[in-house]
Design a protein around this motif. Structure first.
Motif, PDB file in Angstrom:
ATOM      1  N   TYR A  15       3.726  10.437  -2.121  1.00  0.00           N
ATOM      2  CA  TYR A  15       2.846   9.265  -2.160  1.00  0.00           C
ATOM      3  C   TYR A  15       3.760   8.061  -2.255  1.00  0.00           C
ATOM      4  CZ  TYR A  15      -1.167   6.325  -3.393  1.00  0.00           C
ATOM      5  OH  TYR A  15      -2.147   5.361  -3.405  1.00  0.00           O
ATOM      6  N   GLU A  16       4.164   7.547  -1.082  1.00  0.00           N
ATOM      7  CA  GLU A  16       5.220   6.545  -1.013  1.00  0.00           C
ATOM      8  C   GLU A  16       4.751   5.282  -0.281  1.00  0.00           C
ATOM      9  OE1 GLU A  16       7.684   7.062  -2.730  1.00  0.00           O
ATOM     10  OE2 GLU A  16       8.212   9.183  -2.770  1.00  0.00           O
TER      11      GLU A  16
ATOM     12  N   VAL B 190       0.858  -1.185   0.000  1.00  0.00           N
ATOM     13  CA  VAL B 190       0.000   0.000   0.000  1.00  0.00           C
ATOM     14  C   VAL B 190       0.893   1.233   0.000  1.00  0.00           C
ATOM     15  CG1 VAL B 190      -1.942  -1.087   1.209  1.00  0.00           C
ATOM     16  CG2 VAL B 190      -0.131   0.016   2.517  1.00  0.00           C
ATOM     17  N   LYS B 191       0.340   2.346  -0.426  1.00  0.00           N
ATOM     18  CA  LYS B 191       1.052   3.613  -0.370  1.00  0.00           C
ATOM     19  C   LYS B 191       0.248   4.606   0.442  1.00  0.00           C
ATOM     20  CE  LYS B 191       3.846   3.342  -4.574  1.00  0.00           C
ATOM     21  NZ  LYS B 191       4.267   4.060  -5.811  1.00  0.00           N
ATOM     22  N   SER B 192       0.950   5.610   0.983  1.00  0.00           N
ATOM     23  CA  SER B 192       0.262   6.617   1.778  1.00  0.00           C
ATOM     24  C   SER B 192       0.737   8.006   1.390  1.00  0.00           C
ATOM     25  CB  SER B 192       0.508   6.377   3.271  1.00  0.00           C
ATOM     26  OG  SER B 192       1.809   6.762   3.640  1.00  0.00           O
ATOM     27  N   VAL B 193      -0.124   8.967   1.646  1.00  0.00           N
ATOM     28  CA  VAL B 193       0.212  10.362   1.379  1.00  0.00           C
ATOM     29  C   VAL B 193       1.050  10.886   2.534  1.00  0.00           C
ATOM     30  CG1 VAL B 193      -0.717  12.703   1.101  1.00  0.00           C
ATOM     31  CG2 VAL B 193      -1.864  10.755   0.008  1.00  0.00           C
ATOM     32  N   GLY B 194       2.087  11.625   2.232  1.00  0.00           N
ATOM     33  CA  GLY B 194       2.932  12.212   3.261  1.00  0.00           C
ATOM     34  C   GLY B 194       3.432  13.573   2.843  1.00  0.00           C
ATOM     35  N   VAL B 195       4.165  14.219   3.747  1.00  0.00           N
ATOM     36  CA  VAL B 195       4.770  15.519   3.454  1.00  0.00           C
ATOM     37  C   VAL B 195       6.242  15.430   3.819  1.00  0.00           C
ATOM     38  CG1 VAL B 195       4.805  17.976   3.968  1.00  0.00           C
ATOM     39  CG2 VAL B 195       2.626  16.739   3.944  1.00  0.00           C
ATOM     40  N   GLN B 196       7.101  15.596   2.855  1.00  0.00           N
ATOM     41  CA  GLN B 196       8.545  15.564   3.080  1.00  0.00           C
ATOM     42  C   GLN B 196       9.173  16.743   2.341  1.00  0.00           C
ATOM     43  OE1 GLN B 196       8.934  11.381   1.741  1.00  0.00           O
ATOM     44  NE2 GLN B 196       9.921  10.961   3.705  1.00  0.00           N
ATOM     45  N   GLY B 197       9.874  17.580   3.103  1.00  0.00           N
ATOM     46  CA  GLY B 197      10.479  18.757   2.495  1.00  0.00           C
ATOM     47  C   GLY B 197       9.450  19.712   1.926  1.00  0.00           C
ATOM     48  N   ASP B 198       8.319  19.860   2.633  1.00  0.00           N
ATOM     49  CA  ASP B 198       7.234  20.762   2.233  1.00  0.00           C
ATOM     50  C   ASP B 198       6.576  20.337   0.923  1.00  0.00           C
ATOM     51  OD1 ASP B 198       7.577  22.424   4.444  1.00  0.00           O
ATOM     52  OD2 ASP B 198       9.144  23.590   3.425  1.00  0.00           O
TER      53      ASP B 198
ATOM     54  N   ASN C 267       7.443   6.696   3.439  1.00  0.00           N
ATOM     55  CA  ASN C 267       7.057   7.899   4.179  1.00  0.00           C
ATOM     56  C   ASN C 267       6.161   7.608   5.378  1.00  0.00           C
ATOM     57  OD1 ASN C 267       4.586   7.340   3.052  1.00  0.00           O
ATOM     58  ND2 ASN C 267       4.318   9.310   2.027  1.00  0.00           N
ATOM     59  N   ARG C 268       5.981   6.325   5.685  1.00  0.00           N
ATOM     60  CA  ARG C 268       5.143   5.996   6.848  1.00  0.00           C
ATOM     61  C   ARG C 268       5.654   4.694   7.478  1.00  0.00           C
ATOM     62  NH1 ARG C 268       0.156   8.101   8.339  1.00  0.00           N
ATOM     63  NH2 ARG C 268       0.076   9.117   6.291  1.00  0.00           N
TER      64      ARG C 268
ATOM     65  N   SER D 252      12.054   7.766  12.474  1.00  0.00           N
ATOM     66  CA  SER D 252      12.609   9.013  11.945  1.00  0.00           C
ATOM     67  C   SER D 252      13.728   8.736  10.950  1.00  0.00           C
ATOM     68  CB  SER D 252      13.127   9.876  13.106  1.00  0.00           C
ATOM     69  OG  SER D 252      13.716  11.064  12.627  1.00  0.00           O
ATOM     70  N   ARG D 253      14.627   7.810  11.292  1.00  0.00           N
ATOM     71  CA  ARG D 253      15.726   7.477  10.396  1.00  0.00           C
ATOM     72  C   ARG D 253      15.218   6.862   9.095  1.00  0.00           C
ATOM     73  NH1 ARG D 253      20.461   3.961  12.590  1.00  0.00           N
ATOM     74  NH2 ARG D 253      21.055   4.320  10.398  1.00  0.00           N
ATOM     75  N   ILE D 254      14.239   5.982   9.207  1.00  0.00           N
ATOM     76  CA  ILE D 254      13.714   5.312   8.010  1.00  0.00           C
ATOM     77  C   ILE D 254      13.119   6.341   7.047  1.00  0.00           C
ATOM     78  CG2 ILE D 254      11.891   3.773   7.177  1.00  0.00           C
ATOM     79  CD1 ILE D 254      12.400   2.104   9.777  1.00  0.00           C
ATOM     80  N   CYS D 255      12.306   7.236   7.575  1.00  0.00           N
ATOM     81  CA  CYS D 255      11.673   8.233   6.701  1.00  0.00           C
ATOM     82  C   CYS D 255      12.683   9.220   6.125  1.00  0.00           C
ATOM     83  CB  CYS D 255      10.582   8.984   7.470  1.00  0.00           C
ATOM     84  SG  CYS D 255       9.138   7.964   7.851  1.00  0.00           S
TER      85      CYS D 255
END
Length: 517
Positions: A458-459, A446-454, A500-501, A490-493
């Motif tokens: 979708y990772e 599955v993939k999820s929506v996230g926010v990375q670097g503003d 991203n989750r 935290s390290r994984i993301c």
């Protein structure tokens, strides 16, 4: 049936989920135990010369037509018998007693009322000792010559015995940790009533195993697959100790290995142990065969088949091969099929027993088949293997193929390798590695929506899992300090591209299995 020159307790298996645990508890007393089918004849049991016989529990109702029954002749052997749960009930019926389904059944905890403190089975057992019950049927009338020596609120015949014939029965499960004095019950039977000598250990196992391997193999060659895990490593070193260069080890890089696995295996076994080692880089073959496949059992069977095909290819380079050695353990066999021929259900196929072709060209050599995981670790120490290898967490034969949930691709595997390496690194840094039976990471389909670097992402999603266990038959999820999970997540993301989750799996076994697939 493997024979040992030691006192033996035979566990007659009626299909109970705890049959292996009974055997394990006996071995903890340094007394050898062996599980055999309930269909084993009295003559065959006598030939094994056991000091005692334990009837396991079982899922069937003893009142049902066609329910499992042991050979009636077992009661004429003059050997002490302990019946547990279903084993108590079948002993009662076959000796003239009655079993019925009472109005009140017992599941869970109950307190024991000791009626005869002088009973050899109840020696040292306290009044109101906590028991673990799991039964619908109960003995309603005792066979002639039996007395009841213990009861609970809802079960009159919780402990019974025929002192003259040395037949004993308990309606509860002394083998599980929930029965607080279960160890004492079993020791009273094994060491006290049966007078078995506690003289079985890994040193004696090695001597006997080496003799058996040499006798079975003769002057022929054995092919053994090395994975870098504890089981295959211990099996290889044990066999090498027995037959030296008649052993040819093959390390198959299936592309489903952990980060740095290939380099570690080659250095340890080729350079340090000087074992004949052939390296087969078959990553492309495995990934091609797995392309588009997502069903867990199909993946296991494919991995098993390609593994064997690769072995055939490597075998031709090694000359004439007669045996295939595997690090199969008791739990591997149990979860694939009942080793006793009893009516236990298949949970999953294991790579060592589920993926072999019917026309296998070699005889199997499985010197660890009778051992539990902690016994294999003890054996490894006895053989001089380094502690860092002996204490490694279990790793499935199909490797990351069954932790990459869904379709297996090189890209997803590389992602999972990085996730797994970070998780294990954080566990080691926290000093928790040896408190955990097995820790693993899975990549979910599955993939999820996230926010990375503003930016919106979708990772993929990964799940971390760690469990505590004694022998992998049951397991509980490990209670991490929150900061350990936080650092790992935290390290994984931050360090793993494409994730991203991060989730943490708190499912115990049962109802789940340790691995996701």
């Amino acid at each position: 049936m493997q024979q040992f020159p030691h006192d033996t307790i035979v566990v007659l298996d009626f299909g109970a989920q705890y049959s292996q645990l009974i055997a394990r508890r006996v071995r903890e007393m340094h007394v050898y135990s062996q599980i055999v089918p309930y269909t084993t004849s009295a003559e065959a049991l006598k030939a094994m010369q056991p000091k005692g016989i334990i009837f396991s529990g079982g899922p069937a109702s003893v009142r049902a037509e066609g329910s499992p029954r042991p050979d009636q002749g077992v009661y004429s052997l003059g050997i002490p018998i302990l019946g547990i749960c279903y084993g108590l009930q079948v002993m009662s019926i076959q000796n003239g007693g009655s079993v019925e389904r009472p109005d009140k059944r017992e599941y869970g905890f109950a307190d024991l009322n000791v009626l005869n403190p002088a009973s050899a089975l109840l020696k040292g057992i306290g009044q109101n000792s906590r028991l673990w019950m799991s039964h619908g049927d109960s003995v309603s009338a005792l066979p002639a010559g039996f007395e009841h020596t213990g009861s609970t609120e809802n079960c009159s015949y919780t402990v019974i015995e025929n002192k003259e014939k040395q037949f004993y029965g308990v309606q509860f499960h002394p083998e599980v940790v929930h029965t607080t004095e279960g160890k004492t019950f079993l020791e009273n039977f094994v060491l006290g009533i049966c007078k078995a000598q506690p003289n079985w250990d890994m040193g004696s196992f090695i001597a006997n195993a080496i003799e058996e391997i040499r006798t079975k193999v003769g002057d022929k060659q054995v092919l053994c697959g090395l994975s870098g895990g504890v089981d295959s490593a211990v099996a290889a070193v044990l066999i090498h100790k027995a037959i030296g260069d008649q052993l040819v080890c093959v390390f198959v890089n299936n592309g489903l290995l952990r980060k740095g696995e290939a380099e570690m295996v080659l250095k340890l076994f080729r350079d340090n142990y000087k074992i004949r080692l052939q390296y087969a880089n078959a990553e492309e073959a495995f990934l091609s065969a797995l392309a588009g496949v997502s069903e867990p059992e199909a993946k296991r069977k494919i991995i098993g088949k390609v593994f064997i095909d690769t072995f055939y290819s490597e075998a031709r380079k090694a000359g004439e091969i007669s045996f295939l050695a595997q690090g199969t353990l008791y739990p591997d066999v149990i979860e694939s099929k009942s080793p006793s021929g009893g009516p236990s259900a298949t949970i999953k196929s294991h790579h060592n027993v589920g993926g072999l072709p019917e026309d296998l060209k070699w005889d199997l050599l499985e010197p660890l088949r009778e051992l539990f995981k902690d016994e294999v670790r003890a054996l490894g120490r006895e053989l001089g293997l380094p502690e860092v290898l002996v204490t490694r967490h279990p790793f499935p034969g199909p490797g990351l193929g069954v932790r990459c949930v869904g379709e297996v691709t090189k890209e997803r595997l590389d992602t999972l390798r990085d996730v797994d390496a970070i998780f294990i690194d954080e566990i080691r840094k926290a000093g928790l590695y040896h408190d955990i039976w097995q820790a693993l990471a899975c990549l979910l389909p599955v993939k999820s929506v996230g926010v990375q670097g503003d930016e919106r992402t979708y990772e993929e999603v990964c799940s971390l899992r760690a469990v505590t266990s004694e022998d992998a038959m049951t397991a509980d999820w490990f209670r991490f300090p929150a900061d350990v999970l936080q650092r790992a997540a935290s390290r994984i993301c931050n360090e793993v591209s494409g994730v991203n989750r991060v989730l943490y799996d708190i499912t115990s076994k049962p109802p789940g299995t340790i691995e996701w697939e």
